[in-house]
Write an enzyme that holds these catalytic residues in place. Structure first.
Site, PDB file in Angstrom:
ATOM      1  N   GLU A 263       0.982  -1.065   0.057  1.00 18.04           N
ATOM      2  CA  GLU A 263      -0.083   0.203  -0.063  1.00 18.04           C
ATOM      3  C   GLU A 263       0.991   1.252  -0.060  1.00 18.04           C
ATOM      4  O   GLU A 263       1.794   1.470   1.069  1.00 18.04           O
ATOM      5  CB  GLU A 263      -0.739  -0.106   1.324  1.00 18.04           C
ATOM      6  CG  GLU A 263      -1.891   1.046   1.093  1.00 18.04           C
ATOM      7  CD  GLU A 263      -1.579   2.121   1.920  1.00 18.04           C
ATOM      8  OE1 GLU A 263      -1.374   3.267   1.196  1.00 18.04           O
ATOM      9  OE2 GLU A 263      -1.757   2.552   3.016  1.00 18.04           O
ATOM     10  N   CYS A 300      -2.634   7.723   4.853  1.00 19.79           N
ATOM     11  CA  CYS A 300      -2.659   7.450   3.520  1.00 19.79           C
ATOM     12  C   CYS A 300      -4.027   7.727   2.932  1.00 19.79           C
ATOM     13  O   CYS A 300      -4.104   7.863   1.420  1.00 19.79           O
ATOM     14  CB  CYS A 300      -2.230   5.895   3.293  1.00 19.79           C
ATOM     15  SG  CYS A 300      -3.621   4.850   4.431  1.00 19.79           S
TER      16      CYS A 300
END
Length: 505
Positions: A263, A300
Site C-alpha cells: 500500500e 494514507c
C-alpha cells in the site's frame, strides 16, 4: 505500568542482540538504544518460521482464533505502557494512540470471529459422476490453504494498527501463516512492547515460537534479504511509493517470484458537484480542512485534492477552508524525515507558476503547519507532479470549467485508495457519469464524506490500482485481506481421512 525497552530482537522466542545498535529519535522523552537488524537474523527468523509452519499451518481454526484473542488480551494488559512509549516516539496524542490500540485489538478479535465462521475457506465440492459419458468425473474438493511464512514491514504512520501486530500480521496469523516483522525505526520501543505481548500469547497458547519474530532497524540489506529469502512466500508493506516499488521489484526478480502486497500512496481526490457546492460550500470547506489536518495529515487516505467547478461557490468553499486552516496550530510529524519530505513537497508547489498560494505557512523542524494552493484543470493535467502525494496537511484545489472537464481530469488520474463525490439531489446525473471513472481509479468510492479513517469491516477495501497499491485485487484492511495469504488447493478422489479438516469442519 512503565516500560523500559531492552532494545533486542525477538527471534523464535528468544530476545537476542545484534552486532550494532541505533538510537531512537523520539518526539519527546528519553531516547533508547536498539540492536540493529542483520541478514543473519533474517535467515534465523525465516528458518524458524518455516519450521513453525509445519504445525501452525495445520492448526485448527479454533486454536488460531484463541491465539489471536490472547494477543489482543496481552496488548490490552500493557495499554498504559504502550500509550506512553508510543506517544514519546511518534508525538501522537494519547487519545489517538488509545484509539489505534483499540483498532488493533479489535481487528485481531474480528479475524478470530471470521475464521471461526469458516466462510473465507471458499469450500467447493463437485461430487464424482462415475456414469458420465464419454468420461466419468472424479470427486473434487477445494479449500483455501495457508501459503507459508509471510514478511511484514511496519508502517511509520501507524505504530500499532499497521505495524507489529497490525492488520497484515493479524490476517497472516489467522490464515495459518507465521510472520517475520521488519520493525520501523521510527517507533522501535512500541514495536518491542507489542512483540512482548505476542510472545506472551505464544507462550500461553503453546504455539511454536517460530510463528512470530521481530527484527528491529537495519540497513536496506535487511529488507532486501527478507523479501528475497526463499522461505518467505508473501510480503505485506505500507509505506512510500519509492520504497515499496523497490521491494516489489525485488520480489518479482526472485528465482521464485512472490506476491508483494504494498500500500504505497494516494492523493484521494474529492469531486464536489455543482449543487452540493451551491448548497454546502462553507460546510464542505470546513470539513475538508478538518480532514486534511487530522493527525498532521499523516494518513494514507488524506484528501489532498478537491476538484470543483469554478465560480462563486468555489470561492466560498476555498475561503472557508482557508479560514479553518488558519486556526490550526503546528503539529508534530512522526519523524524528521517525514517532516523534511513535507517541506520538500510544499517547495515543489511553490516552484510552479501554475499554482497559486491560498494559505501558505512555514514549517520548521519536526512541526508541520497546513498549506492550501489552487490551480486550473488544464494546468493540473499538464503537470503530473501536482497529482503526486504530499504526506502532510497540504491541500490543492483544482478549478475546472465544467463537468466535462471534471470528468476528463478524473480519467487522467492514477490509481487511488479512495475517491469521493460530494453531491446533492440535483447532482445525480452528473454523479452517474463520474462514478464509472472513479470505480476504475479507486478501491473505495465515498459519497458525502471524508476518507480519512478506514473502517475495519467485512466490506472494506483499502487498496486500489497502482500506484495506490501493487495488487489491485487485494485489501490491507478488513477480513477480505486474509485472502492474500491463502491459496486454493483441489483434492481429487481424496479419501475422507486425508481431506483437510477445514473442508468439513
Amino acid at each position: 505500568m512503565s516500560f523500559t525497552p531492552h532494545g533486542k530482537h525477538l527471534i523464535a522466542g528468544a530476545w537476542v542482540a545484534g552486532e550494532g545498535s541505533f538510537r531512537s529519535e523520539p518526539a519527546h522523552g528519553a531516547a533508547f538504544d536498539y540492536s540493529t537488524g542483520t541478514v543473519d537474523l533474517v535467515n534465523r527468523a525465516a528458518q524458524a518460521a518455516e519450521e513453525a509452519f509445519w504445525s501452525f499451518g495445520w492448526s485448527s481454526r479454533e486454536e488460531r482464533a484463541v491465539f489471536l484473542e490472547t494477543i489482543a488480551d496481552e496488548i490490552e494488559a500493557r495499554a498504559d505502557a504502550i500509550t506512553e512509549i508510543g506517544s514519546s516516539e511518534t508525538g501522537l496524542p494519547a487519545a489517538r494512540l488509545q484509539g489505534e490500540r483499540g483498532r488493533t485489538t479489535g481487528q485481531l478479535r474480528l479475524f478470530a470471529a471470521h475464521i471461526r465462521k469458516g466462510d473465507y475457506l471458499d469450500r467447493r465440492h463437485d461430487a464424482a459422476l462415475p456414469e458420465r459419458q464419454p468420461l466419468p468425473r472424479p470427486d473434487l474438493k477445494l479449500v483455501e490453504r495457508p501459503i507459508g511464512p509471510v514478511a511484514v514491514f511496519g508502517a511509520s504512520n501507524f505504530p500499532l494498527a499497521f505495524s507489529t501486530a497490525g492488520g497484515d500480521t493479524a490476517a497472516a496469523l489467522a490464515a495459518g501463516c507465521p510472520v517475520v516483522i521488519k520493525g520501523h525505526s521510527a517507533h522501535p520501543g512500541t514495536g518491542e512492547i507489542i512483540a512482548e505481548a505476542v510472545h506472551a500469547a505464544i507462550t500461553k497458547c503453546g504455539i511454536h515460537p517460530g510463528v512470530f519474530s521481530l527484527i528491529q532497524g537495519g540497513s536496506r540489506d535487511v529488507g532486501t534479504a527478507l523479501v528475497q529469502h526463499p522461505l518467505i512466500k508473501a510480503v505485506g508493506f505500507t509505506g512510500s511509493l519509492a520504497g515499496g516499488r523497490a521491494l516489489f521489484d525485488l520480489c518479482a526478480q526472485r528465482p521464485e517470484p512472490i506476491p508483494f502486497f504494498g500500500e504505497l500512496g494516494s492523493v484521494n481526490p474529492m469531486f464536489i458537484l455543482p449543487e452540493a457546492a451551491k448548497a454546502r460550500a462553507e460546510a464542505l470547506g470546513a470539513g475538508w480542512a478538518g480532514s486534511l489536518t487530522t493527525g498532521a495529515g499523516q494518513f494514507c487516505t488524506n484528501p489532498g485534492i478537491a476538484v470543483v467547478v469554478d465560480g462563486p461557490d468555489a470561492d466560498r468553499l476555498i475561503a472557508t477552508a482557508k479560514e479553518a486552516l488558519s486556526k490550526v496550530a503546528p503539529q508534530a510529524m512522526l519523524t524528521e524525515g517525514i517532516a523534511k519530505a513535507y517541506r520538500d513537497g510544499q517547495a515543489r508547489f511553490q516552484s510552479r507558476n501554475t499554482v497559486r498560494p491560498v494559505f501558505e505557512t512555514v514549517s520548521e523542524g519536526r512541526q508541520a503547519s497546513p498549506n492550501l494552493y489552487e490551480t486550473r484543470g488544464g494546468q493540473f493535467l499538464a503537470d503530473h507532479s501536482l497529482s503526486e502525494e504530499v504526506f502532510g496537511p497540504l491541500g490543492l484545489v483544482v478549478r475546472v470549467r465544467s463537468l466535462n472537464e471534471m470528468q476528463t481530469l478524473a480519467r487522467g488520474l492514477e490509481g487511488q485508495l479512495t475517491a469521493t463525490i460530494h453531491l446533492d439531489a440535483g447532482d445525480t446525473e452528473a454523479a452517474k457519469r463520474l462514478l464509472p471513472v472513479l470505480e476504475r481509479k479507486a478501491g473505495r468510492v465515498l459519497v458525502n464524506g471524508f476518507p480519512t479513517g478506514v473502517e475495519v469491516a467485512d466490506a472494506m477495501v483499502h487498496g486500489g490500482p497502482y500506484p495506490a497499491s501493487t495488487n489491485f485485487g487485494a485489501t490491507s484492511v478488513g477480513t477480505l485481506s486474509i485472502r492474500r495469504f491463502l491459496r486454493p488447493v483441489s483434492y481429487q478422489n481424496m479419501p475422507e481421512a486425508l481431506v483437510p479438516p477445514d473442508f468439513s469442519a
